[in-house]
Write a protein that holds these residues in place. Sequence first.
Motif, mmCIF file in Angstrom:
data_model
loop_
_atom_site.group_PDB
_atom_site.id
_atom_site.type_symbol
_atom_site.label_atom_id
_atom_site.label_comp_id
_atom_site.label_asym_id
_atom_site.label_seq_id
_atom_site.Cartn_x
_atom_site.Cartn_y
_atom_site.Cartn_z
ATOM 1 N N PHE A 7 -43.701 -0.940 23.344
ATOM 2 C CA PHE A 7 -43.890 -1.006 24.795
ATOM 3 C C PHE A 7 -44.363 -2.397 25.216
ATOM 4 O O PHE A 7 -43.859 -2.977 26.191
ATOM 5 N N LEU A 8 -45.336 -2.927 24.482
ATOM 6 C CA LEU A 8 -45.903 -4.227 24.820
ATOM 7 C C LEU A 8 -44.847 -5.327 24.700
ATOM 8 O O LEU A 8 -44.691 -6.153 25.606
ATOM 9 N N PHE A 9 -44.133 -5.319 23.597
ATOM 10 C CA PHE A 9 -43.141 -6.358 23.336
ATOM 11 C C PHE A 9 -42.043 -6.345 24.395
ATOM 12 O O PHE A 9 -41.681 -7.385 24.949
ATOM 13 N N LEU A 10 -41.519 -5.167 24.693
ATOM 14 C CA LEU A 10 -40.415 -5.075 25.655
ATOM 15 C C LEU A 10 -40.855 -5.470 27.060
ATOM 16 O O LEU A 10 -40.090 -6.089 27.805
ATOM 17 N N SER A 11 -42.078 -5.095 27.426
ATOM 18 C CA SER A 11 -42.553 -5.431 28.771
ATOM 19 C C SER A 11 -42.690 -6.940 28.950
ATOM 20 O O SER A 11 -42.325 -7.493 29.997
ATOM 21 N N ILE A 12 -43.197 -7.629 27.926
ATOM 22 C CA ILE A 12 -43.347 -9.095 28.016
ATOM 23 C C ILE A 12 -41.970 -9.765 28.025
ATOM 24 O O ILE A 12 -41.726 -10.693 28.808
ATOM 25 N N ILE A 13 -41.076 -9.298 27.160
ATOM 26 C CA ILE A 13 -39.709 -9.838 27.132
ATOM 27 C C ILE A 13 -39.061 -9.685 28.504
ATOM 28 O O ILE A 13 -38.407 -10.609 29.022
ATOM 29 N N TRP A 14 -39.245 -8.516 29.102
ATOM 30 C CA TRP A 14 -38.595 -8.199 30.382
ATOM 31 C C TRP A 14 -39.033 -9.155 31.491
ATOM 32 O O TRP A 14 -38.209 -9.827 32.113
ATOM 33 N N PHE A 15 -40.359 -9.226 31.734
ATOM 34 C CA PHE A 15 -40.781 -10.000 32.908
ATOM 35 C C PHE A 15 -40.754 -11.508 32.648
ATOM 36 O O PHE A 15 -40.522 -12.295 33.561
ATOM 37 N N THR A 16 -40.932 -11.936 31.381
ATOM 38 C CA THR A 16 -40.844 -13.370 31.080
ATOM 39 C C THR A 16 -39.400 -13.854 31.185
ATOM 40 O O THR A 16 -39.134 -14.979 31.649
ATOM 41 N N SER A 17 -38.458 -13.012 30.778
ATOM 42 C CA SER A 17 -37.040 -13.363 30.916
ATOM 43 C C SER A 17 -36.663 -13.507 32.390
ATOM 44 O O SER A 17 -35.873 -14.395 32.757
ATOM 45 N N LYS A 18 -37.242 -12.645 33.240
ATOM 46 C CA LYS A 18 -36.973 -12.758 34.675
ATOM 47 C C LYS A 18 -37.533 -14.069 35.224
ATOM 48 O O LYS A 18 -36.903 -14.734 36.058
ATOM 49 N N LEU A 19 -38.720 -14.442 34.737
ATOM 50 C CA LEU A 19 -39.295 -15.729 35.154
ATOM 51 C C LEU A 19 -38.388 -16.887 34.736
ATOM 52 O O LEU A 19 -38.161 -17.835 35.502
ATOM 53 N N ALA A 20 -37.860 -16.804 33.507
ATOM 54 C CA ALA A 20 -37.000 -17.867 32.999
ATOM 55 C C ALA A 20 -35.686 -17.929 33.765
ATOM 56 O O ALA A 20 -35.211 -19.018 34.123
ATOM 57 N N ASN A 21 -35.082 -16.773 34.031
ATOM 58 C CA ASN A 21 -33.802 -16.725 34.750
ATOM 59 C C ASN A 21 -33.934 -17.218 36.192
ATOM 60 O O ASN A 21 -32.975 -17.750 36.768
ATOM 61 N N ASN A 22 -35.116 -17.012 36.777
ATOM 62 C CA ASN A 22 -35.361 -17.489 38.154
ATOM 63 C C ASN A 22 -35.852 -18.939 38.174
ATOM 64 O O ASN A 22 -36.295 -19.430 39.221
ATOM 65 N N THR A 23 -35.820 -19.574 36.985
ATOM 66 C CA THR A 23 -36.276 -20.966 36.792
ATOM 67 C C THR A 23 -37.738 -21.172 37.195
ATOM 68 O O THR A 23 -38.152 -22.294 37.476
ATOM 69 N N GLU A 24 -38.517 -20.095 37.236
ATOM 70 C CA GLU A 24 -39.948 -20.220 37.575
ATOM 71 C C GLU A 24 -40.715 -20.922 36.467
ATOM 72 O O GLU A 24 -41.654 -21.690 36.734
#
Length: 361
Positions: free
Chosen positions: A69-86
Amino acid sequence: MLTIIDKYILKRYLVTFSVMMLLFIPIGITVDVAEKINKILENKVPIGKVLSYYLDFVIYFADFLFPIFLFLSIIWFTSKLANNTEIIAILSSGISFQRFLKPYIIGAIIISLGSLLMGFFLVPKASEGFNNFRYMYLVGNGRNEMRETNDVYRQISNTEFIYVSNFNQEAKTGYNFVMEKFNKEKLVHKITASSIQWNPKDSTYTLFNYNKRIVGELDDKIETNPSKNIKLKFELDDLTPVVYIAETLTPTELNKFIEKEKKRGSANINTYLVVKYRKYSVPVSAFILTLIAVSVSSMKRRGGMGVNLALGISLAFSYVFLDKIFSTLARKSDLTPMLAVWIPNILYGFLAIILLRNARR
């Protein structure tokens, strides 16, 4: 002092982890109900016990799959940050990658403390309820399977040892009973009986076909009796503890239990030690998995979030797989329990260092 960016990332960390738990737990309950509904109806289990079981199931299930759960949640929202160039914008503002990790580390500390407290106080009680229900209603002949019933050997004091070839929990009867007392390495006396039965009214044992041999210097004395009631220095639960007893104890209780079982010469010491050390290793894994997840997902990749999620799922399940493999090896082989429990963290710790170095570049 936390900046606005720190608070933003920390909030996303905790909220995404909580949502991930809330999403997967109902799925787990649904799958479990579909699998076990026939057994529950067949055994006419009261609805109150079923509800209590699934409350324990939620805690047990969440603790077991916590790393995923922990790993997937971090992957999910960090990937969104990366894709949005944040992330690019944050690092371009002069913030170092090491400073960027600060809210992740704080989030890992919060999650670790929560996991530690759960493992100390909530999980033992939930594990007891979960396993009791499973063995009572769901496992075939579970009441006998929940205890060690074959070739039970115990050291009940510094000088006394007992053995039964088989123990029937429902009849509270053991068969082919042997009790030996030693003075240093010299046998003092030996008691044998075809069966031994527990008497709950007066907390005594009845030995059938009782035979006692007292070893003398020149000759032995032999005492026989068709049946004899005697007091012995062990309780029924001490003779045949449930197979999951270690999971149901708090750290203080578990330490006392392990010391007592060591004196008794229990063959399951490694199993109990694995449970003890996992209470501390699982919370530490929050830091390691957080660093790996951030390193893997902080870069914008071709294929978007799908690639990061696929990689994240592979790493998360491989961690759980290694944890189970080495825990089993500790129970079944000569591998040191502490080392076995910490090997996954050590291996993934090195992986985290390598991935962090690549991510900084």
